[in-house]
Design a protein around this motif. Structure first.
Motif, mmCIF file in Angstrom:
data_model
loop_
_atom_site.group_PDB
_atom_site.id
_atom_site.type_symbol
_atom_site.label_atom_id
_atom_site.label_comp_id
_atom_site.label_asym_id
_atom_site.label_seq_id
_atom_site.Cartn_x
_atom_site.Cartn_y
_atom_site.Cartn_z
ATOM 1 N N TRP A 36 0.616 48.445 37.715
ATOM 2 C CA TRP A 36 0.247 47.063 37.380
ATOM 3 C C TRP A 36 -0.212 46.992 35.924
ATOM 4 C CZ3 TRP A 36 -4.061 44.710 35.452
ATOM 5 C CH2 TRP A 36 -4.052 43.312 35.442
ATOM 6 N N CYS A 37 -1.041 47.958 35.490
ATOM 7 C CA CYS A 37 -1.524 47.967 34.106
ATOM 8 C C CYS A 37 -0.367 48.123 33.125
ATOM 9 C CB CYS A 37 -2.546 49.085 33.896
ATOM 10 S SG CYS A 37 -4.176 48.728 34.580
ATOM 11 N N SER A 42 2.937 45.425 29.086
ATOM 12 C CA SER A 42 4.251 45.294 28.459
ATOM 13 C C SER A 42 4.840 43.894 28.580
ATOM 14 C CB SER A 42 5.223 46.308 29.066
ATOM 15 O OG SER A 42 5.442 46.018 30.430
ATOM 16 N N ASN A 43 4.185 43.005 29.294
ATOM 17 C CA ASN A 43 4.712 41.664 29.528
ATOM 18 C C ASN A 43 4.533 40.796 28.278
ATOM 19 O OD1 ASN A 43 5.412 39.137 30.550
ATOM 20 N ND2 ASN A 43 4.531 39.600 32.551
ATOM 21 N N GLU A 51 0.534 42.850 19.096
ATOM 22 C CA GLU A 51 -0.599 43.269 19.927
ATOM 23 C C GLU A 51 -0.252 44.525 20.722
ATOM 24 O OE1 GLU A 51 -2.676 38.905 20.654
ATOM 25 O OE2 GLU A 51 -1.022 39.534 21.938
ATOM 26 N N LYS A 52 0.958 44.568 21.288
ATOM 27 C CA LYS A 52 1.371 45.747 22.049
ATOM 28 C C LYS A 52 1.439 46.985 21.157
ATOM 29 C CE LYS A 52 4.875 43.602 24.129
ATOM 30 N NZ LYS A 52 6.051 43.367 24.987
ATOM 31 N N LYS A 82 -1.591 52.990 28.099
ATOM 32 C CA LYS A 82 -2.120 52.128 27.039
ATOM 33 C C LYS A 82 -3.140 51.134 27.597
ATOM 34 C CE LYS A 82 0.875 53.485 23.766
ATOM 35 N NZ LYS A 82 1.720 52.976 22.763
ATOM 36 N N MET A 83 -2.993 50.759 28.865
ATOM 37 C CA MET A 83 -3.944 49.882 29.549
ATOM 38 C C MET A 83 -4.326 50.587 30.845
ATOM 39 S SD MET A 83 -3.650 45.854 30.384
ATOM 40 C CE MET A 83 -3.958 45.472 28.657
ATOM 41 N N PHE A 84 -5.584 50.468 31.236
ATOM 42 C CA PHE A 84 -6.080 51.257 32.363
ATOM 43 C C PHE A 84 -7.327 50.606 32.938
ATOM 44 C CE2 PHE A 84 -7.330 52.811 28.215
ATOM 45 C CZ PHE A 84 -8.707 52.776 28.277
#
Length: 197
Positions: A36-37, A42-43, A51-52, A82-84
Motif C-alpha cells: 500500500w505504501c 508512486s501514485n 516530490e517522488k 521510500k514510504m513506510f
C-alpha cells in the motif's frame, strides 16, 4: 533521516489514511501494508514527479526490544521503502515514548480519530503487529484487522530549495530570512529536474 545519520528530513503524515489489514504475516517486507505504501507513494495524484524524486530510501533495521512495556520483534526497511509505517522504536524516538504523548493520537482529515498501524511485529505471535490506539496508547493487534495508515518518508534535503512558514506562505517581493514563527507547519519548495528553468 530516520536512521539518525543520513542527511535528510524524516516526515510523518499529520493525518490518517485508508484503513486496511496488515497482511498474511506480521513482517513488514512483502506485507499488504508495505505494498500500500509503495502504491500510495508512486501514485501521480498523490505526489508530483518532483516530490517522488525527493523521497529518500534508507536501508535500516530496528532491533526488537521492550517499548511501552511490550516485547517487539525486529523490523527492517530497504532502500526501496521510500514510504513506510513507523517502527515502535521510531515512534518512541521521534513522536513520543509514553502513553498519550502529543502526536500519538491521529485523525483523518475530517477530524475523526482511529487506531493506526506500526510496522513492528509482536514477539512470539506471528499474527500480531504494533498499533497506536485511538487514545494514544501502544499495543499489538491482529494483522487481519483493518486499521488506518499513517505513512512516513525521508525527504532528500538537497532537493529542498527553500522553506517558508505554512501560514502566510512565501513572502512577497522576493526571498527574505524566515521571521519568527511559532507554528509547526512548513512549506518546502523542491527542485524539479523535469523543468529547464
Amino acid at each position: 533521516a530516520n536512521d539518525g545519520s543520513t542527511a535528510g528530513m524524516f516526515l510523518l503524515s499529520e493525518y490518517l489514511f485508508r484503513k486496511r489489514s496488515f497482511g498474511s504475516n506480521n513482517t513488514w517486507q512483502n506485507s499488504s501494508v508495505q505494498q500500500w505504501c509503495k502504491d500510495f507513494a508512486s501514485n501521480q495524484p498523490n505526489f508530483s514527479l518532483a516530490e517522488k524524486s525527493a523521497m529518500l530510501g534508507v536501508a535500516k533495521t530496528d532491533s526488537g526490544g521492550n517499548y511501552f512495556n511490550i516485547s517487539w520483534g525486529e523490523s527492517s526497511l530497504t532502500a526501496d521503502d521510500k514510504m513506510f509505517f513507523l517502527s515502535v522504536r521510531e515512534l518512541a524516538d521521534y513522536v513520543g515514548n509514553y502513553y498519550q504523548a502529543p502526536g500519538l493520537v491521529a485523525t483523518f482529515e475530517g477530524g475523526s480519530s482511529d487506531d493506526w498501524w506500526l510496522r513492528s511485529p509482536g514477539v512470539g505471535n506471528t499474527t500480531s503487529a504494533g498499533l497506536v490506539t485511538i487514545i494514544g496508547s501502544v499495543n499489538i493487534y491482529s494483522i487481519k484487522s483493518s486499521l488506518a495508515a499513517r505513512p512516513a518518508f525521508n525527504l532528500n534535503s538537497s532537493s529542498v530549495v527553500f522553506t517558508s512558514a505554512a501560514v502566510g506562505g512565501k513572502p512577497d517581493g522576493g526571498l527574505t530570512p524566515i521571521s519568527k514563527y511559532t507554528g509547526n507547519e512548513w512549506k518546502l519548495t523542491l527542485k524539479d529536474s523535469n523543468r529547464n528553468f
